[in-house]
Enzyme design. Structure first.
Site, PDB file in Angstrom:
ATOM      1  N   ASP A  10       0.833  -1.280   0.037  1.00  0.00           N
ATOM      2  CA  ASP A  10       0.135  -0.117  -0.006  1.00  0.00           C
ATOM      3  C   ASP A  10       1.074   1.339  -0.063  1.00  0.00           C
ATOM      4  OD1 ASP A  10      -2.364   1.529   0.093  1.00  0.00           O
ATOM      5  OD2 ASP A  10      -2.140   1.869   2.215  1.00  0.00           O
ATOM      6  N   SER A  11       0.378   2.363  -0.227  1.00  0.00           N
ATOM      7  CA  SER A  11       1.189   3.555  -0.025  1.00  0.00           C
ATOM      8  C   SER A  11       1.434   3.788   1.395  1.00  0.00           C
ATOM      9  CB  SER A  11       0.242   4.773  -0.571  1.00  0.00           C
ATOM     10  OG  SER A  11      -1.124   4.823   0.034  1.00  0.00           O
ATOM     11  N   CYS A  73      -4.230  -1.713  -1.881  1.00  0.00           N
ATOM     12  CA  CYS A  73      -4.746  -0.480  -2.014  1.00  0.00           C
ATOM     13  C   CYS A  73      -5.271  -0.334  -3.462  1.00  0.00           C
ATOM     14  CB  CYS A  73      -3.163   0.191  -2.428  1.00  0.00           C
ATOM     15  SG  CYS A  73      -3.291   1.862  -3.054  1.00  0.00           S
ATOM     16  N   GLU A 152      -3.741   8.317   7.846  1.00  0.00           N
ATOM     17  CA  GLU A 152      -2.248   8.205   7.831  1.00  0.00           C
ATOM     18  C   GLU A 152      -1.480   8.704   8.967  1.00  0.00           C
ATOM     19  OE1 GLU A 152      -1.154   6.093   5.494  1.00  0.00           O
ATOM     20  OE2 GLU A 152       1.165   6.381   6.278  1.00  0.00           O
ATOM     21  N   CYS A 184     -10.986   2.558  -0.218  1.00  0.00           N
ATOM     22  CA  CYS A 184      -9.615   2.938  -0.061  1.00  0.00           C
ATOM     23  C   CYS A 184      -9.421   2.240   1.413  1.00  0.00           C
ATOM     24  CB  CYS A 184      -9.541   4.294   0.058  1.00  0.00           C
ATOM     25  SG  CYS A 184      -7.907   4.956   0.966  1.00  0.00           S
ATOM     26  N   HIS A 186      -7.424   2.516   3.660  1.00  0.00           N
ATOM     27  CA  HIS A 186      -7.473   3.555   4.928  1.00  0.00           C
ATOM     28  C   HIS A 186      -8.643   3.728   5.512  1.00  0.00           C
ATOM     29  CE1 HIS A 186      -3.609   4.844   3.217  1.00  0.00           C
ATOM     30  NE2 HIS A 186      -3.154   5.343   4.254  1.00  0.00           N
TER      31      HIS A 186
END
Ligand code: DGL
Length: 277
Positions: A10-11, A73, A152, A184, A186
């Protein structure tokens, strides 16, 4: 055959929502996690950049000897899954197809809402995947950049997150969806916030976290049974392009890894260049 490893990419910390599901279900593998925190948010990046970063991460996992990679992601899945599968021979799966299958299974009124990043929404990948399964399904999408960044940073203060989530849910207006895809990785981390706001507004909505079906698909591919005997001293190695301390700070609020041997490694962007295709 790889080294009994599964890779998660993932980012940033979003991939932990997928790893968390896997930790509950897969007992006989070690895990590696690649977090490209230096280049996140992917949601604000171009199709080419996201595709290139995904290929690099999949090449990196290939060298580590993973049995399978999960692109944990939605944004990277949108732009990078196809080319990754065309580039490498080992199994690589994304989260969009499993999430779409789950949503179509759940919706009764065929009205689905998607919350995702800007570039993921713009890719149209969810519309395509949903319509391939059921052409009668309607989809409306809202992108939520502030929410990705809040998660994040590890700021999970209820009132703060609820305020952000409410603003995005309001953007759906009078669309009477009965199913919402947390598109997403997140966002499942603050799923309770979504549930609270929707309930407060009197909306009955089923939430879809694509992670569940994705992990089941991975188990299917690798022929893993949920009742396998748990390995002793299981390992998780984190490979992070940005600040490890920051990543750890948020990670510890999301997932308890105290029963694992956990190692952190810094990855330099210039060392990823050799994986460019
Ligand atoms: N977690 C990612 C996703 O599922 C993207 C977050 C970002 O870097 O914008 O789309």
């Amino acid at each position: 055959m790889g080294k009994n490893l599964i890779g998660f990419y993932d980012s940033g910390v979003g991939g932990l929502s997928v790893l968390k599901v896997a930790l509950n279900k897969i007992k006989n593998k070690n895990f590696v996690f690649f977090g490209d925190t230096l280049r996140m948010p992917y949601g604000a990046r171009s199709a080419e950049e996201i595709r290139d970063y995904t290929i690099e991460a999949m090449g990196f996992f290939n060298d580590l000897g993973v049995d399978l990679s999960i692109i944990a992601c939605n944004t990277a899945t949108s732009y990078g899954l196809k080319k990754s599968n065309g580039t490498y021979d080992y199994p690589i799966i994304g989260v969009v197809k499993p999430g779409s299958e789950n949503a179509v299974e759940r919706t009764k009124n065929r009205k689905v809402a998607l919350v995702a990043t800007k570039s993921c929404v713009e890719s149209g990948v969810y519309e395509k995947a949903l319509r391939e399964i059921d052409p009668t399904v309607e989809l409306r999408s809202v992108y939520c950049p502030a929410l990705t960044l809040a998660v994040e940073s590890g700021d999970f203060e209820e009132e703060y997150v609820d305020g952000i989530v409410k603003k995005y849910i309001d953007e759906f207006g009078d669309y009477d969806f009965d199913t919402m895809i947390l598109g997403c990785t997140h966002y499942p981390i603050v799923e309770n916030s979504f549930k609270r706001i929707l309930k407060r507004e009197g909306k009955k909505v089923l939430m879809v976290d694509p992670a569940y079906q994705t992990v089941l698909d991975a188990m299917d591919i690798l022929d893993i049974n949920e009742n396998e005997v748990e390995y002793k001293n299981r390992k998780i190695d984190f490979y992070i392009t940005g600040d490890i301390k920051k990543f750890k700070y948020t990670m510890e609020k999301i997932v308890d890894l105290s029963s694992f041997e956990v190692n952190f490694h810094n990855v330099k962007i210039k060392d990823l260049e050799k994986y460019k295709k």
